[in-house]
Design a protein around this motif. Structure first.
Motif, PDB file in Angstrom:
ATOM      1  N   ILE A  59     -63.854  -4.887  16.456  1.00  0.00           N
ATOM      2  CA  ILE A  59     -64.579  -6.143  16.292  1.00  0.00           C
ATOM      3  C   ILE A  59     -63.715  -7.045  15.421  1.00  0.00           C
ATOM      4  CG2 ILE A  59     -66.737  -7.196  15.497  1.00  0.00           C
ATOM      5  CD1 ILE A  59     -67.734  -4.136  15.460  1.00  0.00           C
ATOM      6  N   ASP A  60     -63.694  -8.327  15.738  1.00  0.00           N
ATOM      7  CA  ASP A  60     -62.916  -9.264  14.936  1.00  0.00           C
ATOM      8  C   ASP A  60     -63.816  -9.883  13.873  1.00  0.00           C
ATOM      9  OD1 ASP A  60     -60.761 -10.625  14.035  1.00  0.00           O
ATOM     10  OD2 ASP A  60     -60.399 -11.790  15.863  1.00  0.00           O
ATOM     11  N   TYR A  82     -63.010 -11.912   4.943  1.00  0.00           N
ATOM     12  CA  TYR A  82     -63.015 -11.606   6.375  1.00  0.00           C
ATOM     13  C   TYR A  82     -61.811 -10.722   6.654  1.00  0.00           C
ATOM     14  CZ  TYR A  82     -66.398 -15.375   6.553  1.00  0.00           C
ATOM     15  OH  TYR A  82     -67.506 -16.165   6.335  1.00  0.00           O
ATOM     16  N   ARG A  83     -62.054  -9.586   7.286  1.00  0.00           N
ATOM     17  CA  ARG A  83     -61.024  -8.558   7.428  1.00  0.00           C
ATOM     18  C   ARG A  83     -60.223  -8.670   8.716  1.00  0.00           C
ATOM     19  NH1 ARG A  83     -65.207  -6.972   4.578  1.00  0.00           N
ATOM     20  NH2 ARG A  83     -64.967  -5.547   2.805  1.00  0.00           N
ATOM     21  N   GLY A  84     -60.671  -9.497   9.638  1.00  0.00           N
ATOM     22  CA  GLY A  84     -59.966  -9.595  10.903  1.00  0.00           C
ATOM     23  C   GLY A  84     -60.354  -8.457  11.831  1.00  0.00           C
ATOM     24  N   LEU A  85     -59.415  -7.971  12.604  1.00  0.00           N
ATOM     25  CA  LEU A  85     -59.671  -6.925  13.589  1.00  0.00           C
ATOM     26  C   LEU A  85     -59.889  -5.582  12.885  1.00  0.00           C
ATOM     27  CD1 LEU A  85     -56.945  -8.047  16.140  1.00  0.00           C
ATOM     28  CD2 LEU A  85     -59.420  -8.145  16.510  1.00  0.00           C
ATOM     29  N   ILE A  86     -61.103  -5.036  13.018  1.00  0.00           N
ATOM     30  CA  ILE A  86     -61.443  -3.768  12.371  1.00  0.00           C
ATOM     31  C   ILE A  86     -62.250  -2.913  13.348  1.00  0.00           C
ATOM     32  CG2 ILE A  86     -61.425  -4.629  10.001  1.00  0.00           C
ATOM     33  CD1 ILE A  86     -64.457  -4.959  10.191  1.00  0.00           C
ATOM     34  N   ASP A 118     -55.364   2.311  19.682  1.00  0.00           N
ATOM     35  CA  ASP A 118     -54.835   1.218  18.868  1.00  0.00           C
ATOM     36  C   ASP A 118     -55.982   0.633  18.041  1.00  0.00           C
ATOM     37  OD1 ASP A 118     -54.189  -1.628  18.235  1.00  0.00           O
ATOM     38  OD2 ASP A 118     -52.306  -1.109  19.233  1.00  0.00           O
ATOM     39  N   SER A 119     -55.819   0.571  16.732  1.00  0.00           N
ATOM     40  CA  SER A 119     -56.912   0.137  15.852  1.00  0.00           C
ATOM     41  C   SER A 119     -57.144  -1.361  15.876  1.00  0.00           C
ATOM     42  CB  SER A 119     -56.616   0.572  14.414  1.00  0.00           C
ATOM     43  OG  SER A 119     -55.472  -0.090  13.907  1.00  0.00           O
ATOM     44  N   LYS A 120     -56.290  -2.117  16.540  1.00  0.00           N
ATOM     45  CA  LYS A 120     -56.469  -3.569  16.599  1.00  0.00           C
ATOM     46  C   LYS A 120     -57.004  -4.053  17.943  1.00  0.00           C
ATOM     47  CE  LYS A 120     -55.171  -4.657  12.453  1.00  0.00           C
ATOM     48  NZ  LYS A 120     -56.091  -5.321  11.513  1.00  0.00           N
ATOM     49  N   SER A 121     -56.918  -3.201  18.947  1.00  0.00           N
ATOM     50  CA  SER A 121     -57.452  -3.578  20.250  1.00  0.00           C
ATOM     51  C   SER A 121     -58.514  -2.601  20.734  1.00  0.00           C
ATOM     52  CB  SER A 121     -56.334  -3.653  21.294  1.00  0.00           C
ATOM     53  OG  SER A 121     -55.777  -2.360  21.512  1.00  0.00           O
ATOM     54  N   GLY A 122     -58.496  -1.396  20.194  1.00  0.00           N
ATOM     55  CA  GLY A 122     -59.414  -0.366  20.652  1.00  0.00           C
ATOM     56  C   GLY A 122     -58.963   0.282  21.939  1.00  0.00           C
ATOM     57  N   LEU A 123     -57.812  -0.111  22.456  1.00  0.00           N
ATOM     58  CA  LEU A 123     -57.274   0.440  23.695  1.00  0.00           C
ATOM     59  C   LEU A 123     -56.313   1.576  23.388  1.00  0.00           C
ATOM     60  CD1 LEU A 123     -56.557  -2.962  25.505  1.00  0.00           C
ATOM     61  CD2 LEU A 123     -58.553  -1.479  25.769  1.00  0.00           C
ATOM     62  N   LEU A 124     -55.869   2.257  24.449  1.00  0.00           N
ATOM     63  CA  LEU A 124     -54.865   3.290  24.266  1.00  0.00           C
ATOM     64  C   LEU A 124     -53.603   2.659  23.689  1.00  0.00           C
ATOM     65  CD1 LEU A 124     -55.268   5.274  27.610  1.00  0.00           C
ATOM     66  CD2 LEU A 124     -56.066   5.974  25.335  1.00  0.00           C
ATOM     67  N   PRO A 125     -52.846   3.405  22.893  1.00  0.00           N
ATOM     68  CA  PRO A 125     -51.639   2.828  22.298  1.00  0.00           C
ATOM     69  C   PRO A 125     -50.704   2.272  23.367  1.00  0.00           C
ATOM     70  CG  PRO A 125     -52.147   4.938  21.298  1.00  0.00           C
ATOM     71  CD  PRO A 125     -53.070   4.788  22.476  1.00  0.00           C
ATOM     72  N   TYR A 154     -57.431 -17.628   5.791  1.00  0.00           N
ATOM     73  CA  TYR A 154     -57.960 -16.695   4.799  1.00  0.00           C
ATOM     74  C   TYR A 154     -58.470 -15.391   5.413  1.00  0.00           C
ATOM     75  CZ  TYR A 154     -62.056 -19.499   6.164  1.00  0.00           C
ATOM     76  OH  TYR A 154     -63.006 -20.182   6.873  1.00  0.00           O
ATOM     77  N   VAL A 155     -58.392 -15.257   6.735  1.00  0.00           N
ATOM     78  CA  VAL A 155     -58.680 -13.964   7.356  1.00  0.00           C
ATOM     79  C   VAL A 155     -57.537 -13.019   6.991  1.00  0.00           C
ATOM     80  CG1 VAL A 155     -58.965 -12.740   9.536  1.00  0.00           C
ATOM     81  CG2 VAL A 155     -60.012 -14.990   9.221  1.00  0.00           C
ATOM     82  N   LYS A 156     -57.881 -11.796   6.581  1.00  0.00           N
ATOM     83  CA  LYS A 156     -56.900 -10.914   5.970  1.00  0.00           C
ATOM     84  C   LYS A 156     -55.722 -10.560   6.876  1.00  0.00           C
ATOM     85  CE  LYS A 156     -59.849  -8.859   2.438  1.00  0.00           C
ATOM     86  NZ  LYS A 156     -60.446  -7.625   1.869  1.00  0.00           N
ATOM     87  N   ASP A 157     -55.940 -10.504   8.199  1.00  0.00           N
ATOM     88  CA  ASP A 157     -54.809 -10.163   9.073  1.00  0.00           C
ATOM     89  C   ASP A 157     -54.202 -11.412   9.715  1.00  0.00           C
ATOM     90  OD1 ASP A 157     -56.671 -10.855  10.982  1.00  0.00           O
ATOM     91  OD2 ASP A 157     -56.643  -8.929  12.033  1.00  0.00           O
ATOM     92  N   TYR A 158     -54.410 -12.563   9.071  1.00  0.00           N
ATOM     93  CA  TYR A 158     -53.875 -13.826   9.595  1.00  0.00           C
ATOM     94  C   TYR A 158     -52.368 -13.750   9.777  1.00  0.00           C
ATOM     95  CZ  TYR A 158     -52.466 -18.747   9.634  1.00  0.00           C
ATOM     96  OH  TYR A 158     -51.910 -19.953   9.964  1.00  0.00           O
TER      97      TYR A 158
END
Length: 746
Positions: free
Chosen positions: A390-391, A409-413, A624-631, A693-697
């Motif tokens: 979730i973004d 805001y943490r960004g993609l988590i 992949d922790s940023k997309s939720g898809l396979l690496p 200011y989103v943390k993964d900007y």
């Protein structure tokens, strides 16, 4: 001479006749009056309905082991069978009240003759000759008025009662109904009040004392006049000796003993008051006040003495709370049976059936509602899981802009990270995907019945923003389903209800089970909520055994919660003010600490065990922790996460979010043809922009091209050789434009 003699005889005859006539007239008059009184008495005679006798017996409340906890009723009365009353105690009453009870037909004519003579000679009714049967009649059907009409009715009804009931039944009725003083009705209540014992534990001296009370309970009370009470008891012992109910040795031994009563009457204050109040409300709702307070029900409840006592003590301790005037509530239940082990509705209990905050108040649940309304439905209906992404960025939904409690805001988590840190944006987005109607259906399966169909329709439900709110007991039932592998069992305090004759009215020893969610959903939720305890907002609830749970804090910190469970027990703690005053604390603070203190003591003697092993249908995969898809080919090692999935939900596509991007080493923007130093790096490419200011900007692909380098710029510092300050001004202007744009988006 003879004439005079005849006249004298005539005169004598006339006097004799006159006396006879007067006597006859008196008899006729008295008889007529008597017959008239009898006729009048019969005319107004009450109906003798044995079946409709109102025993006015207290309801008895027992624990699961059939140990009596307390009584509830309009009178302190406990019904007992005659066989439970020791024979020596029965004899004490017979010697005192009706020595010929088993010989007469309801009326003791010898006693009537004695009392009649006493009343005639005194000119008023000074003495009665009431048998035990007559006393029962007077208590059940008549008044206490002393007049001939009532006495005639009493005699007639007594004879009728003897035809309908056996002697033992009448004696049992008598012993269960008479008043013994100090609020005790019936012999069992009297035994408890004066001696702190059950009736079957009493002996000669106790029985003689009780037998002496009914004549004048207040006068003979040991708490009013101990010497008079002792004298009265010894009179009863003397009667028992006189009528051969005891021998001289028994008499001598008993008469020289003290009364043996308690120093003060046994207290009527009942233990576990909030729990008992809840049980009382449940009984009244189902059976009505008449049956509950006068019907002599026998009720068996699920309370655990140890856990209930611990919960009461911890909540009452000022050191466990921020202020002395703040309130709280606790519910502890067994998720596998639904049995409520402890229920505390406030920090002190001052009156019967007062406000019970565990069952009667509806408060905003805050983030404790997220697992119920957002996370579990997303797993159940949308095939999502702990590694779904979730973004966490600012959003605006029809004018509503929720934010996170910490302002960041943490960004993609992942969902696990979002739940662990109680990220609000993630919960809102999950509910948006599930849709409010589907989420509410799911919540109702978990026993959440307080949702308002008209008002609870928006995404604010994801944050526990409800029109009415929930009760701690309601929330405990819902979390019980997570702990019970997806099976919901309605929280239950009452195990069994019986009538006085042991007829079973209700039995919940085999509670109804309802499938609320798939076992796989419950398993993943428990797994994620363990992360809340181990790494997130619930750290203060940690035990030396597995714990899963969720903290909850509402706007302005008005309501603070901790909802947690171990493999054995579910516990809900609410802390707040009745006046909705701000607490200045959060759910991971005092509620979590209170929960930990209760559970650590409640389970101190229980062997440690783990949550149930994973059910069929659970697998593990790395994504992949940023997309939720396979690496994908560009997924960096630190963006790999291994987690649990429901079989069939592991993604089959590879990550395409991580891309190779060439950026200017100086500006960090996309390169232009003039950038002297270039870096190729892996970045996140998404079809939308986020504020700075989103943390993964900084990890996301820039959306603009470098404007520091162009024709004629220096390769060393990027300054224009003709005007070194110009490009610095351009850089500041670019930063200012970026800030303005971000504020507009926010």
């Amino acid at each position: 001479m003879s004439d005079n003699k005849d006249d004298n005889n005539k005169r004598k005859l006339n006097v004799f006749r006159l006396i006879l006539l007067i006597t006859l007239l008196a008899a006729l008059t008295f008889g007529g009056v008597a017959i008239g009184m009898v006729v009048a008495s019969v005319k107004d005679l009450p109906d003798l309905s044995v079946e409709a006798i109102d025993y006015n017996a207290s309801t008895l409340i027992f624990d699961q082991n059939e140990k009596l906890i307390t009584k509830i009723g309009t009178q302190n009365r406990v019904l007992v069978d005659l066989q439970e009353v020791p024979e020596i105690v029965r004899k004490a009453f017979l010697a005192t009240e009706d020595v010929r009870f088993y010989q007469h037909c309801g009326i003791d004519f010898r006693g009537i003759a004695r009392a009649a003579w006493q009343n005639i000679t005194s000119g008023s009714i000074q003495e009665g000759a009431s048998t035990i049967t007559q006393q029962v009649i007077r208590d059940l059907y008549l008044t206490q008025d002393r007049n001939f009409k009532r006495k005639i009715q009493e005699i007639i009804l007594a004879i009728q009662l003897e035809r309908k009931l056996s002697k033992d039944e009448i004696l049992e009725l008598y012993l269960n109904r008479i008043y013994f003083g100090e609020g005790a009705y019936g012999i069992q209540a009297a035994a408890e009040t004066y001696f702190g014992k059950d009736i079957n534990e009493l002996g000669l001296k106790e029985g003689a004392f009780l037998a002496g009370l009914p004549q004048a309970p207040s006068a003979y009370s040991p708490y009013q006049n101990k010497d008079l009470a002792l004298k009265r008891r010894n009179i009863v012992l003397g009667n028992m000796l006189k009528y051969n109910f005891i021998n001289k040795n028994d008499y001598d031994e008993a008469v020289n003993k003290n009364l043996g009563t308690l120093d003060s009457p046994a207290s009527e204050q009942y233990p576990y008051p909030y729990y008992i109040d809840y049980v009382t409300e449940q009984l009244v709702e189902k059976y009505g006040e008449e049956q509950v307070f006068k019907g002599g029900l026998r009720v068996y409840i699920a309370v655990d003495h140890k856990i209930q006592t611990i919960a009461e003590e911890v909540l009452a301790n000022d050191q466990n709370l921020p202020t002395k005037d703040i309130q709280g509530a606790v519910v502890i239940l067994d998720p596998h049976t639904g049995y409520i082990k402890a229920l505390v509705g406030g920090r002190e209990h001052t009156q019967k059936r007062q406000l019970n905050r565990a069952t009667q108040i509806y408060r905003q649940p805050g983030s404790t509602f997220k697992p119920i309304i957002a996370y579990a439905p997303a797993i159940e209906f949308k095939g999502m899981g702990p590694a779904s992404v979730i973004d966490d960025i600012p959003i605006n939904i029809e004018g509503w802009s929720p934010n996170n409690s910490d302002g960041s805001y943490r960004g993609l988590i992942t969902m696990r990270t979002a739940l662990t840190n109680s990220v609000n944006i993630a919960a809102v987005k999950l509910l948006q995907q599930v849709t409010a109607p589907e989420a509410k259906k799911f919540a109702r399966k978990l026993g959440i019945t307080s949702l308002d169909p008209k008002h609870d329709v928006g995404l604010s439900m994801a944050l526990g923003g409800l029109y009415k709110g929930v009760t701690p007991l309601e929330l405990a039932g819902a979390y019980g389903a997570f702990a019970n592998q997806g099976i919901y069992i309605k929280p239950t305090a009452i195990i069994r209800v019986e009538k006085f004759d042991k007829t079973v009215l209700e039995d919940t020893s085999h509670p109804k089970q309802q499938i609320a969610m798939k076992p796989t959903t419950a398993y993943l939720m428990t797994d994620m909520m363990q992360s809340v305890i181990n790494y997130g907002t619930g750290k203060k609830a940690r035990l030396d055994r597995p714990v899963a749970g969720k903290t909850g804090t509402t706007d302005k910190n008005i309501d603070t919660w901790f909802a947690g469970y171990t493999p054995e027990l579910v516990g809900i703690v609410w802390v707040g003010y009745d006046t909705n005053k701000q607490t200045y604390h959060y759910g991971g603070d005092y509620p979590a600490i209170i929960w930990r203190k209760i559970m650590s003591k409640a389970l101190e003697d229980v062997p440690r065990k783990d949550f149930p092993s994973k059910p069929n249908g659970i697998t593990t995969a790395t994504v992949d922790s940023k997309s939720g898809l396979l690496p994908g080919p560009n997924t960096p090692p630190d963006h790999l996460v291994t987690d649990k999935f429901v079989t069939g939900t592991v993604p089959n596509k590879h990550d395409n979010t991580h891309v190779l991007v060439e950026v200017c080493a100086t500006s960090g923007k996309l390169v232009n043809n003039y950038c002297p130093d270039r870096i190729t790096k892996i970045m996140l490419k998404l079809p939308y922009t986020v504020p700075y200011y989103v943390k993964d900007y900084e990890q996301r692909v820039p959306t603009s091209i470098c404007n520091l380098h162009g024709p004629g710029t220096s390769s060393e510092n990027g300054y224009n050789q003709n005007n070194g300050k110009l490009h610095n001004l351009d850089k500041l202007q670019d930063l200012f434009d970026k800030i303005k744009k971000n504020k507009k988006e926010d």
